[in-house]
Motif scaffolding. Sequence first.
Motif, PDB file in Angstrom:
ATOM      1  N   LEU A   1       0.936  -1.077   0.130  1.00  0.00           N
ATOM      2  CA  LEU A   1       0.236  -0.390  -0.065  1.00  0.00           C
ATOM      3  C   LEU A   1       0.985   1.602  -0.339  1.00  0.00           C
ATOM      4  CD1 LEU A   1      -3.248  -1.280   2.426  1.00  0.00           C
ATOM      5  CD2 LEU A   1      -2.952  -0.669   0.101  1.00  0.00           C
ATOM      6  N   ALA A   2       0.388   2.447  -0.413  1.00  0.00           N
ATOM      7  CA  ALA A   2       0.912   3.912  -0.703  1.00  0.00           C
ATOM      8  C   ALA A   2       0.565   4.490  -0.877  1.00  0.00           C
ATOM      9  CB  ALA A   2       2.373   3.642  -1.978  1.00  0.00           C
ATOM     10  N   THR A   3       0.238   5.901  -0.684  1.00  0.00           N
ATOM     11  CA  THR A   3      -0.387   6.944  -1.395  1.00  0.00           C
ATOM     12  C   THR A   3      -0.949   7.330  -1.969  1.00  0.00           C
ATOM     13  OG1 THR A   3       1.191   8.174   0.567  1.00  0.00           O
ATOM     14  CG2 THR A   3      -0.842  10.260  -1.317  1.00  0.00           C
ATOM     15  N   SER A   4      -2.618   7.254  -2.279  1.00  0.00           N
ATOM     16  CA  SER A   4      -3.452   7.087  -3.792  1.00  0.00           C
ATOM     17  C   SER A   4      -2.847   8.307  -4.311  1.00  0.00           C
ATOM     18  CB  SER A   4      -4.455   6.887  -3.479  1.00  0.00           C
ATOM     19  OG  SER A   4      -5.182   6.068  -3.076  1.00  0.00           O
ATOM     20  N   THR A   5      -3.045   8.389  -5.409  1.00  0.00           N
ATOM     21  CA  THR A   5      -2.457   9.638  -6.446  1.00  0.00           C
ATOM     22  C   THR A   5      -3.744  10.077  -7.274  1.00  0.00           C
ATOM     23  OG1 THR A   5      -1.064   8.794  -8.029  1.00  0.00           O
ATOM     24  CG2 THR A   5      -0.049   9.729  -5.886  1.00  0.00           C
TER      25      THR A   5
ATOM     26  N   ASN B   1      -3.258  14.637  -3.332  1.00  0.00           N
ATOM     27  CA  ASN B   1      -4.595  15.544  -3.387  1.00  0.00           C
ATOM     28  C   ASN B   1      -5.549  15.114  -1.927  1.00  0.00           C
ATOM     29  OD1 ASN B   1      -6.690  16.974  -4.032  1.00  0.00           O
ATOM     30  ND2 ASN B   1      -5.726  17.717  -6.003  1.00  0.00           N
ATOM     31  N   THR B   2      -6.268  15.916  -1.859  1.00  0.00           N
ATOM     32  CA  THR B   2      -7.396  16.097  -0.567  1.00  0.00           C
ATOM     33  C   THR B   2      -8.543  15.227  -0.786  1.00  0.00           C
ATOM     34  OG1 THR B   2      -7.591  18.275  -0.177  1.00  0.00           O
ATOM     35  CG2 THR B   2      -5.521  17.625   0.684  1.00  0.00           C
ATOM     36  N   GLU B   3      -8.568  15.528  -2.594  1.00  0.00           N
ATOM     37  CA  GLU B   3      -9.486  14.615  -3.187  1.00  0.00           C
ATOM     38  C   GLU B   3      -9.643  13.484  -3.066  1.00  0.00           C
ATOM     39  OE1 GLU B   3      -9.458  15.943  -7.010  1.00  0.00           O
ATOM     40  OE2 GLU B   3      -9.495  18.247  -6.150  1.00  0.00           O
ATOM     41  N   ARG B   4      -8.345  13.304  -2.903  1.00  0.00           N
ATOM     42  CA  ARG B   4      -8.195  11.000  -2.920  1.00  0.00           C
ATOM     43  C   ARG B   4      -7.844  11.272  -1.400  1.00  0.00           C
ATOM     44  NH1 ARG B   4      -5.661   7.423  -7.559  1.00  0.00           N
ATOM     45  NH2 ARG B   4      -7.329   5.577  -6.881  1.00  0.00           N
ATOM     46  N   VAL B   5      -8.445   9.905  -0.658  1.00  0.00           N
ATOM     47  CA  VAL B   5      -7.700  10.212   1.049  1.00  0.00           C
ATOM     48  C   VAL B   5      -7.820   7.821   1.050  1.00  0.00           C
ATOM     49  CG1 VAL B   5      -7.538  10.514   2.871  1.00  0.00           C
ATOM     50  CG2 VAL B   5      -8.468  11.755   1.633  1.00  0.00           C
ATOM     51  N   SER B   6      -6.536   7.808   0.307  1.00  0.00           N
ATOM     52  CA  SER B   6      -6.366   6.198   0.752  1.00  0.00           C
ATOM     53  C   SER B   6      -5.239   5.675   0.297  1.00  0.00           C
ATOM     54  CB  SER B   6      -7.597   5.636  -0.591  1.00  0.00           C
ATOM     55  OG  SER B   6      -6.701   6.146  -1.638  1.00  0.00           O
ATOM     56  N   ASN B   7      -5.143   4.438  -0.075  1.00  0.00           N
ATOM     57  CA  ASN B   7      -3.698   3.892   0.031  1.00  0.00           C
ATOM     58  C   ASN B   7      -4.120   2.896  -1.226  1.00  0.00           C
ATOM     59  OD1 ASN B   7      -1.174   3.605   2.305  1.00  0.00           O
ATOM     60  ND2 ASN B   7      -2.374   5.614   1.459  1.00  0.00           N
ATOM     61  N   THR B   8      -3.304   2.861  -1.927  1.00  0.00           N
ATOM     62  CA  THR B   8      -3.334   1.782  -3.169  1.00  0.00           C
ATOM     63  C   THR B   8      -2.305   1.293  -3.596  1.00  0.00           C
ATOM     64  OG1 THR B   8      -4.452   3.897  -4.440  1.00  0.00           O
ATOM     65  CG2 THR B   8      -3.747   1.864  -6.039  1.00  0.00           C
ATOM     66  N   ALA B   9      -2.447  -0.113  -4.129  1.00  0.00           N
ATOM     67  CA  ALA B   9      -1.377  -1.427  -4.352  1.00  0.00           C
ATOM     68  C   ALA B   9      -1.865  -1.953  -5.741  1.00  0.00           C
ATOM     69  CB  ALA B   9      -1.302  -2.270  -3.278  1.00  0.00           C
ATOM     70  N   TRP B  10      -1.100  -2.664  -6.449  1.00  0.00           N
ATOM     71  CA  TRP B  10      -1.668  -3.056  -7.656  1.00  0.00           C
ATOM     72  C   TRP B  10      -1.564  -4.973  -7.464  1.00  0.00           C
ATOM     73  CZ3 TRP B  10      -4.276  -0.616 -11.394  1.00  0.00           C
ATOM     74  CH2 TRP B  10      -4.225   0.876 -11.229  1.00  0.00           C
ATOM     75  N   LEU B  11      -2.786  -5.350  -8.247  1.00  0.00           N
ATOM     76  CA  LEU B  11      -2.347  -7.206  -7.835  1.00  0.00           C
ATOM     77  C   LEU B  11      -2.892  -7.735  -9.179  1.00  0.00           C
ATOM     78  CD1 LEU B  11      -1.779  -9.271  -5.606  1.00  0.00           C
ATOM     79  CD2 LEU B  11      -5.131  -9.484  -5.915  1.00  0.00           C
TER      80      LEU B  11
ATOM     81  N   SER C   1      -6.770  -5.824 -19.932  1.00  0.00           N
ATOM     82  CA  SER C   1      -7.013  -4.674 -18.621  1.00  0.00           C
ATOM     83  C   SER C   1      -5.758  -4.592 -17.992  1.00  0.00           C
ATOM     84  CB  SER C   1      -7.682  -5.631 -17.959  1.00  0.00           C
ATOM     85  OG  SER C   1      -7.456  -6.552 -18.055  1.00  0.00           O
ATOM     86  N   GLU C   2      -5.680  -3.577 -17.108  1.00  0.00           N
ATOM     87  CA  GLU C   2      -5.261  -3.285 -16.195  1.00  0.00           C
ATOM     88  C   GLU C   2      -4.864  -3.990 -14.775  1.00  0.00           C
ATOM     89  OE1 GLU C   2      -5.138   0.984 -14.809  1.00  0.00           O
ATOM     90  OE2 GLU C   2      -7.359   0.687 -16.958  1.00  0.00           O
ATOM     91  N   PRO C   3      -3.984  -4.698 -14.271  1.00  0.00           N
ATOM     92  CA  PRO C   3      -4.140  -5.261 -12.970  1.00  0.00           C
ATOM     93  C   PRO C   3      -5.354  -4.621 -11.709  1.00  0.00           C
ATOM     94  CG  PRO C   3      -2.049  -5.066 -13.235  1.00  0.00           C
ATOM     95  CD  PRO C   3      -2.463  -3.240 -14.087  1.00  0.00           C
ATOM     96  N   PHE C   4      -5.845  -5.701 -11.173  1.00  0.00           N
ATOM     97  CA  PHE C   4      -6.773  -4.881 -10.095  1.00  0.00           C
ATOM     98  C   PHE C   4      -6.205  -3.891  -9.237  1.00  0.00           C
ATOM     99  CE2 PHE C   4      -8.444  -9.397 -10.951  1.00  0.00           C
ATOM    100  CZ  PHE C   4      -9.646  -9.692 -10.578  1.00  0.00           C
ATOM    101  N   GLN C   5      -6.625  -3.177  -8.978  1.00  0.00           N
ATOM    102  CA  GLN C   5      -6.409  -1.740  -7.777  1.00  0.00           C
ATOM    103  C   GLN C   5      -7.294  -1.673  -7.011  1.00  0.00           C
ATOM    104  OE1 GLN C   5      -8.439   2.474  -8.393  1.00  0.00           O
ATOM    105  NE2 GLN C   5      -6.079   2.874  -8.761  1.00  0.00           N
ATOM    106  N   VAL C   6      -5.900  -2.294  -5.893  1.00  0.00           N
ATOM    107  CA  VAL C   6      -7.427  -2.232  -4.672  1.00  0.00           C
ATOM    108  C   VAL C   6      -6.384  -0.724  -3.763  1.00  0.00           C
ATOM    109  CG1 VAL C   6      -6.662  -3.575  -2.824  1.00  0.00           C
ATOM    110  CG2 VAL C   6      -6.405  -5.416  -4.722  1.00  0.00           C
ATOM    111  N   LEU C   7      -7.661  -0.965  -2.587  1.00  0.00           N
ATOM    112  CA  LEU C   7      -7.686   0.778  -1.948  1.00  0.00           C
ATOM    113  C   LEU C   7      -8.211   0.741  -1.330  1.00  0.00           C
ATOM    114  CD1 LEU C   7      -8.413   1.491  -5.214  1.00  0.00           C
ATOM    115  CD2 LEU C   7      -7.816   3.885  -4.090  1.00  0.00           C
ATOM    116  N   ASN C   8      -7.558   0.686   0.353  1.00  0.00           N
ATOM    117  CA  ASN C   8      -8.047   1.259   1.404  1.00  0.00           C
ATOM    118  C   ASN C   8      -7.997   2.560   1.823  1.00  0.00           C
ATOM    119  OD1 ASN C   8      -6.661   0.546   4.805  1.00  0.00           O
ATOM    120  ND2 ASN C   8      -8.225   0.125   3.880  1.00  0.00           N
ATOM    121  N   TYR C   9      -9.201   2.398   2.635  1.00  0.00           N
ATOM    122  CA  TYR C   9      -9.426   4.011   2.587  1.00  0.00           C
ATOM    123  C   TYR C   9      -8.752   4.849   4.499  1.00  0.00           C
ATOM    124  CZ  TYR C   9     -11.514   4.657  -2.133  1.00  0.00           C
ATOM    125  OH  TYR C   9     -12.080   5.023  -2.673  1.00  0.00           O
TER     126      TYR C   9
END
Length: 546
Positions: free
Chosen positions: A376-380, A395-405, A428-436
């Motif tokens: 997990l890393a800061t979402s952009t 950005n404050t418009e997106r408050v989460s962490n992201t990883a790719w699977l 297709s892109e890999p699965f984008q996983v987010l934890n808010y």
Amino acid sequence: MGQRKLTYPGLRSICVLMCLGGHFQVSNCHDIFRSIARLRLLVTVEHDLMTALQNYITESRILLRTGVALPCHPNITGTKINALERRLLHREETVRNMTGGIEVRVSHPTQAFQLIKRFIKDWKPLKCEIDPVTGHDIISLLDRNIGILPNISDFLGTGRAIMRLQSTYSINARDIADGNIPGSTHIHGILTVADCYYIGEVAYSDGDNHYCVVWMQEALRRYREGFPIKPWEHPTEALLLEFLAYCYDRAGFHHKALKYTLELLTLDPNNKNGLINHPKFVENVQNSNITADEEPLYPMTRLSPEEVAYHKTCRDEMNGTSSNKMTCRYLSHNPLLRLNGISEEVINTTPRIVMFHNLLSEREADVFKQLTFSELATSTILHATDIQTFKATQNTERVSNTAWLNDTYVPWITKRTEMVTGLSAESSEPFQVLNYGIGGHYAPHLDVTNSTTNNSVVSERIATLLIYLSDIEYGGGTAFLQHGVRTNPRKGDAVFWYNLHKSGEMDISSVHGGCPVLLGEKWITNKWFNYYAQFDKMKCGISPED
């Protein structure tokens, strides 16, 4: 008459300096507040710190009794050790009085705020207050966990999250301060005078006059009602009056700015800032075109029409545009779908937005979290600066962490997404996983870049399948602004919609946002289907809008 220069209270708490290696500096930003999963690690660290501090106090008292403490250990004095013990007892009492265990401590907004505040205000500055030799265990513990400790950006982010939740879900400051959060069955995380002051100070630093006034008034109310203030917490009645006067003046509410300045000077006739500001506030009132009775109670918050629609949709106050043709049925066109009991519910007909219930099992949802937590890393947010160049920013418009699977880890899930959507996951892109995180959200946006290059459309995301990997107690739904539709997240369910028309033109009605999480923890994964891969799946319509 010449211009009078106003004097305003400075940011006395926001500019917290850390003592690291004997030098004062502000540490790097870690953005712990953007992920509840990462925040959970702090609970264990705090427990270990309390144990280490108790051992330090015990050892220091032994040194004091034997007379070894001076001059070899100048930080070990009876006064300093007594002060540390009082603060430790307060921390232990605070943690002991928390109900609901670790999960509530990190997923309830006010308890999470207090957890981060303790690290910023208490634990990290502790390095400056203890003996570096006998306090080695504490210093080592802080240094060893430096990568997960919160920083000033987390403190600011958590304060903003509480104000975001207020705005989105129409919750007043007193209810939040009293721990009375919608969706919660128990009172958790009652805020102190200092807590309310700190949130108001965050609003002050952001230039948000509305919430500066709201939270400074709540702090002042609690102060005057006799809420306890610890000796090491510095908010005073005079300081709160100073902030209220300035925030009202900054908003153009001159009568109220003068009112609070007069209260300040009554309380403290020699207050320097009050004496300097008073003549200017008198002048502002004399030049004002409105009376004191005509001034509203609070400065207004300025929201765009899109933000208003977003908030109303998140509160489920929009009527929605769905027709009575909505349906719900079990999917039976494939034996595997029948076996898993997957059903399809149409929640909007034009454009078509559907929910797939029971798409993933509990165990499958947990697999995504287990495989991606360490990544997990800061979402952009991706901004198209021109035809060829893209810039990803925090950005404050997106408050989460992201990883790719990668799909190779869960190929059977990829196959199932193809079955329910009728689309191909090829290319297709890999699965984008987010934890808010605390108050985690994603402001209204589109899942396409709207790039106009000749080859851009073939790589665009024609459709989105958003899968919920956790249950959420309150908030966290997906809001479709133009249709007044909001999902109710449930672990294993998914929502599906198209971002492009069959012609490849962007469908602007697919704009959507992730509502702020008020209670609980939100995990999701996105599967974006590529436009190019669907040429043999979808026939062109008779008009560009099809």
